[in-house]
Enzyme design. Structure first.
Site, short mmCIF file in Angstrom:
data_model
loop_
_atom_site.label_atom_id
_atom_site.label_comp_id
_atom_site.label_asym_id
_atom_site.label_seq_id
_atom_site.Cartn_x
_atom_site.Cartn_y
_atom_site.Cartn_z
N ASP A 82 0.82 -1.20 0.00
CA ASP A 82 0.00 0.00 0.00
C ASP A 82 0.86 1.26 0.00
OD1 ASP A 82 -2.44 1.34 0.05
OD2 ASP A 82 -2.57 1.34 2.23
N GLY A 209 -9.13 5.44 2.56
CA GLY A 209 -9.71 6.08 3.74
C GLY A 209 -11.03 5.46 4.13
#
Length: 288
Positions: A82, A209
């Site tokens: 990530d 998010g």
């Protein structure tokens, strides 16, 4: 079943209007917890690690644990790096066995983002590894990447189309108003923008998010084309809070198994909730 690239997994998810949960793990127990959640719900799974966790544990250790999980369960599981800004780290993770990587060059001008993404595509595509890129800037804190709310920029739909055309990138994380970390108030997601981007690109879209977004907003984003949802902060909080509860009740406890087990269970419960929200429960059989 070996670890698989998430490319086809996410294409199937977008086509069938659900998302695959992508969970950032930092310990073996967290990894086991999300895998157990996937087994219990028969869900496809993306295990993620940040660059900080790669440095902390080592990419070979992480890849080995994820490989054991995939082989033992027979589920479609991908291992994703990530938010990486560093090309050598991306190459290191691919060599270790990662099946998906994210090149985050969103802090650079459009043309430089294109060039950095294309460089990663040349290496990753040849190895059958999925590549995710970001356009615009997602606010908040992700590992050591900090984007102030004032600097968060929403992705332009036409640029998203051009970016994929120029790079060939398999999955795209457009900035659409979400933020890393826990929201201070209600997320200000631009759903119209998601729809506009989805109308212009066929590539699966990634919702960054994902911690703390209200359920109805997640479902709406997924219906519009978000095929992957990242969950990180909420997992860390659940894991840590469970350990704190053990020490609050038993301050002299010194057996890690006594506090890691409830921490693992807390992460597993949360992961199942997120899989339900993504709509991916029972979808493991979609991926062969």
């Amino acid at each position: 079943m070996p670890l698989i690239s998430s490319t086809e997994m996410l294409r199937i998810a977008r086509k069938n209007k659900y998302a695959v949960g992508a969970f950032n793990v930092h310990t073996l127990e967290m990894l086991q917890a999300v895998v157990e959640a996937a087994v219990e719900t028969q869900s496809p799974l993306i295990i993620q690690s940040t660059v900080g966790t790669v440095k902390h544990l080592g990419p070979d250790y992480i890849a080995a644990a994820a490989t054991v999980a995939a082989n033992r369960t027979g589920l479609p599981i991908a291992l994703h790096l990530d938010h990486c800004t560093d090309f050598p780290t991306i190459v290191q993770c691919i060599r270790a066995g990662y099946t998906s990587v994210m090149i985050d060059a969103s802090m650079y001008p459009f043309e430089e983002n294109v060039e950095r993404t294309r460089k990663v595509m040349e290496v990753a595509a040849a190895a059958g590894v999925n590549v995710e890129a970001e356009l615009g800037k997602v606010g908040g804190v992700e590992d050591d990447i900090v984007v102030d709310e004032r600097d968060a920029l929403l992705a332009d739909p036409d640029e998203c189309s051009l970016f994929i055309e120029r790079t060939g990138v398999f999955t795209l994380a457009p900035a659409i108003g979400t933020a890393h970390g826990i929201y201070k108030g209600e997320p200000n997601i631009d759903f119209a923008r998601i729809g506009q981007i989805a109308d212009r690109v066929e590539a699966p879209l990634v919702l960054h998010g994902g911690s703390g977004i209200p359920a109805e907003q997640v479902k709406r984003a997924v219906a519009l084309g978000m095929a992957k949802m990242n969950i990180a902060t909420e997992l860390r909080i659940a894991f840590s809070d469970a350990i704190k509860e053990v020490f609050a009740a038993l301050p002299e406890e010194n057996d890690p198994r006594k506090y890691m087990v409830p921490a693992k269970e807390a992460v597993k419960r949360l992961a199942i909730e997120k899989m339900q929200l993504c709509g991916c429960i029972g979808k493991a059989g979609d991926i062969r």
